[in-house]
Design a protein around this motif. Structure first.
Motif, PDB file in Angstrom:
ATOM      1  N   GLU A   4      35.909 -14.252 -37.193  1.00 40.33           N
ATOM      2  CA  GLU A   4      35.909 -13.464 -35.955  1.00 40.33           C
ATOM      3  C   GLU A   4      37.027 -12.435 -35.979  1.00 40.33           C
ATOM      4  N   HIS A  58      34.742  -3.802 -24.586  1.00 37.33           N
ATOM      5  CA  HIS A  58      35.185  -5.138 -25.028  1.00 37.33           C
ATOM      6  C   HIS A  58      36.438  -4.988 -25.897  1.00 37.33           C
ATOM      7  N   ILE A 108      24.761 -10.857 -33.307  1.00 35.57           N
ATOM      8  CA  ILE A 108      25.417  -9.621 -32.884  1.00 35.57           C
ATOM      9  C   ILE A 108      24.618  -8.459 -33.472  1.00 35.57           C
ATOM     10  N   ILE A 157      27.860  -3.818 -33.340  1.00 38.89           N
ATOM     11  CA  ILE A 157      29.245  -3.956 -32.853  1.00 38.89           C
ATOM     12  C   ILE A 157      30.047  -2.735 -33.240  1.00 38.89           C
ATOM     13  N   ARG A 193      25.572 -15.444 -38.094  1.00 35.23           N
ATOM     14  CA  ARG A 193      26.353 -16.514 -38.699  1.00 35.23           C
ATOM     15  C   ARG A 193      25.376 -17.544 -39.239  1.00 35.23           C
ATOM     16  N   GLY A 201      37.030  -7.143 -28.563  1.00 34.35           N
ATOM     17  CA  GLY A 201      36.856  -7.941 -29.771  1.00 34.35           C
ATOM     18  C   GLY A 201      36.281  -9.305 -29.463  1.00 34.35           C
ATOM     19  N   ILE A 202      35.778  -9.965 -30.510  1.00 29.27           N
ATOM     20  CA  ILE A 202      35.218 -11.292 -30.304  1.00 29.27           C
ATOM     21  C   ILE A 202      36.216 -12.342 -30.773  1.00 29.27           C
ATOM     22  N   THR A 203      36.240 -13.430 -30.051  1.00 29.69           N
ATOM     23  CA  THR A 203      37.167 -14.493 -30.428  1.00 29.69           C
ATOM     24  C   THR A 203      36.449 -15.654 -31.093  1.00 29.69           C
ATOM     25  N   LEU A 204      35.143 -15.797 -30.793  1.00 30.68           N
ATOM     26  CA  LEU A 204      34.394 -16.878 -31.400  1.00 30.68           C
ATOM     27  C   LEU A 204      32.948 -16.423 -31.581  1.00 30.68           C
ATOM     28  N   TYR A 205      32.415 -16.736 -32.726  1.00 29.39           N
ATOM     29  CA  TYR A 205      31.003 -16.430 -32.908  1.00 29.39           C
ATOM     30  C   TYR A 205      30.309 -17.590 -33.591  1.00 29.39           C
ATOM     31  N   ASN A 255      36.902  -8.353 -35.886  1.00 29.90           N
ATOM     32  CA  ASN A 255      37.676  -7.524 -34.957  1.00 29.90           C
ATOM     33  C   ASN A 255      38.465  -6.457 -35.685  1.00 29.90           C
ATOM     34  N   ILE A 278      36.101  -3.653 -36.764  1.00 30.66           N
ATOM     35  CA  ILE A 278      35.678  -2.695 -35.740  1.00 30.66           C
ATOM     36  C   ILE A 278      36.846  -1.877 -35.209  1.00 30.66           C
ATOM     37  N   TYR A 314      28.699 -15.295 -43.208  1.00 31.74           N
ATOM     38  CA  TYR A 314      28.051 -14.336 -42.310  1.00 31.74           C
ATOM     39  C   TYR A 314      27.184 -13.383 -43.113  1.00 31.74           C
ATOM     40  N   ASN A 347      31.194   0.526 -38.256  1.00 29.69           N
ATOM     41  CA  ASN A 347      30.041   0.047 -37.495  1.00 29.69           C
ATOM     42  C   ASN A 347      29.345  -1.078 -38.274  1.00 29.69           C
ATOM     43  N   LEU A 348      29.219  -2.231 -37.593  1.00 33.35           N
ATOM     44  CA  LEU A 348      28.484  -3.348 -38.195  1.00 33.35           C
ATOM     45  C   LEU A 348      27.273  -3.647 -37.310  1.00 33.35           C
ATOM     46  N   TRP A 349      26.185  -4.098 -37.889  1.00 30.58           N
ATOM     47  CA  TRP A 349      25.065  -4.549 -37.048  1.00 30.58           C
ATOM     48  C   TRP A 349      24.314  -5.707 -37.695  1.00 30.58           C
ATOM     49  N   ASP A 350      23.457  -6.285 -36.877  1.00 25.18           N
ATOM     50  CA  ASP A 350      22.695  -7.465 -37.282  1.00 25.18           C
ATOM     51  C   ASP A 350      23.601  -8.534 -37.896  1.00 25.18           C
ATOM     52  N   LEU A 351      24.686  -8.765 -37.176  1.00 28.73           N
ATOM     53  CA  LEU A 351      25.652  -9.761 -37.642  1.00 28.73           C
ATOM     54  C   LEU A 351      25.117 -11.147 -37.316  1.00 28.73           C
TER      55      LEU A 351
END
Lengths: 383, 89
Positions: A23, B38, B67, B70, A41, B40-44, A27, A30, A47, A35-39
């Motif tokens: 995570e 936002h 996601i 982003i 897990r 940022g994300i802290t947990l995914y 962060n 970004i 990922y 740009n990231l997409w279709d992330l």
């Protein structure tokens, strides 16, 4: 939808990211405005994501700092398709060249086909086409077919109708010629038939024969001093028609009994194998044979033929006729022969009938002589 | 300072997400969620996502969460969304 298209054109990578505390890594990514997409897990430390090609290079220093691994799984999008095709440059250029040749080849005039010519020499049409600038090798769009039709009609007066159309790369010219009614070469009147002139009335011109003269076919009767002028006149003549006819005293007639049988056979080369075992038991019969062949295919001629034979039983029947009847029938036949030759406007003056002696006692032969008065004036000499 | 800003926004009837840097959350049925501003994300996890915003943490629960996009300013999440909670961080 639109964004997917944009991504496709820019080209992107499917990457896998492995490591701990991903995570935070995301962060950081970004924050770099990547740009990231279709992330997705998949597992705790695994990922999947998609990223633009040029952004991927900026990812490198970040990966080195952290305990992360980034691996490219797939390359997608137009830039990769293009670069893939570049490897097969020759294939691609060959394909383009082929299409180009096909296109160019089909836009030229290759051949000219002219049909329907009877009296006009083909060279004349070819000359007309050359004068309009049409020859094999020029571009098709330079030719206006409607315009060409007009030009051909103007250039050659003997053309009644012309159609110009394209058949692929072939210019197809269809011509219908004018039927020119031939004028008599001179203004004279000739004899149409042999005969004895009985009446001669000259309206224009000068008579070269007189009443009571015997004329032969094609002989001039009335001529004009000036060739341009048409001679006019009535020439009546006695014309004899002669014909013979014959009839048999004993008549053999074939009569069908109505019984018939069809048999089949197969002919292989010269041998015939009959499929129907027995031939019909008729004493007298007529046989009709039909042969069915396999149609010739290319150059191969199949040696097998199917034969169908139809046997019709017949009976002969003899009849004796009276002499008068035979005479009448023979005369009738003779008249039928000449009736078409006689001018329908003619007047029949006399019919003479005589029997001709023949060696065959079964046969009666008759000659008839018809005397007709008719107009024998004809405009054209010769035949 | 924040107080003055809030007064200013109220007086001039401005959009609070721009002037006060507050998150804007947009939910499409149960299948998609957009968040602007936002941090940022802290947990995914596929069944839980925690997103940091200015005044706390937004927790999303659901199934097969993904996601979708982003960026620094906004993100979008797709999947079967079952709950949205707001925690004062």
């Amino acid at each position: 939808m639109i964004i997917n298209l944009l991504r496709f054109f820019r080209g992107y990578l499917l990457i896998e990211i492995r490591g701990n505390a991903l995570e935070r890594f995301i962060n950081q990514i970004i924050e770099l405005e990547i740009n990231l997409w279709d992330l997705q897990r998949i597992k705790k430390d695994y990922y999947l994501a998609k990223i633009y090609i040029n952004d991927f290079k900026r990812l490198r220093p970040l990966v080195k700092k952290r305990m992360c691994w980034v691996k490219i799984l797939d390359k997608r999008g137009l830039p990769f398709i293009i670069s893939g095709a570049q490897k097969r440059l020759f294939l691609l250029s060959g394909l383009i060249l082929f299409l180009l040749i096909l296109y160019l080849g089909s836009s030229f005039l290759w051949t000219i086909e002219i049909t329907g010519l009877e009296k006009i020499p083909e060279n004349k049409i070819n000359q007309l086409l050359r004068d309009s600038g049409i020859r094999p090798g020029i571009l098709k769009r330079e030719i206006d077919t409607a315009e060409l039709e007009k030009e051909l009609l103007k250039g050659e007066s003997r053309i009644a109708w012309v159609n110009v159309q394209w058949r692929g790369t072939q210019l197809y010219i269809e011509i219908v010629e004018k039927k020119i009614v031939e004028k008599p070469d001179t203004g004279n009147i000739f004899a149409a038939k042999n005969g004895l002139i009985s009446k001669l009335i000259v309206l224009k011109g000068r008579a070269v024969v007189k009443e009571g003269d015997t004329v032969t076919k094609g002989q001039p009767l009335i001529i004009t001093s000036k060739n341009q002028e048409q001679a006019i006149g009535i020439v009546k003549a006695h014309v004899w028609y002669e014909a013979t006819g014959s009839s048999k005293l004993y008549l053999k007639e074939i009569e069908y009994t109505g019984r018939s049988k069809t048999i089949w056979g197969v002919k292989f080369r010269e041998k015939i194998i009959w499929l129907t075992r027995d031939k019909p038991p008729y004493k007298k019969y007529q046989r009709e044979r039909q042969i069915k062949r396999i149609p010739k295919w290319r150059n191969i001629d199949f040696p097998i033929e199917l034969i169908k034979e139809k046997y019709k039983e017949v009976r002969y029947h003899q009849e004796k006729r009276s002499k008068d009847l035979c005479f009448y029938l023979a005369k009738k036949k003779a008249i039928e022969k000449i009736i078409s030759e006689i001018n329908p406007e003619g007047v029949i003056l006399d019919i003479r009938t005589e029997e001709i002696a023949v060696s065959d006692p079964n046969l009666i032969k008759v000659r008839i002589l018809v005397k007709v008065e008719e107009d024998i004036a004809k405009l054209k000499g010769g035949s | 300072m924040d107080y003055i800003r809030k007064q200013f926004t109220d007086i001039f009837d401005l959009s609070p997400e721009i002037t006060l840097d507050l998150p804007l959350v947009m939910l499409v049925g149960q299948q998609r969620l957009y968040i602007e501003n936002h941090k940022g994300i802290t947990l995914y996890n596929p069944d839980e996502i925690k997103i940091r915003v200015k005044s706390g943490i937004i927790t999303l629960t659901g199934k097969g969460l993904m996601i979708e996009d982003i960026k620094t300013e906004n993100l979008s999440i797709s999947g079967q969304i079952e709950g949205i909670f707001y925690d004062k961080g």
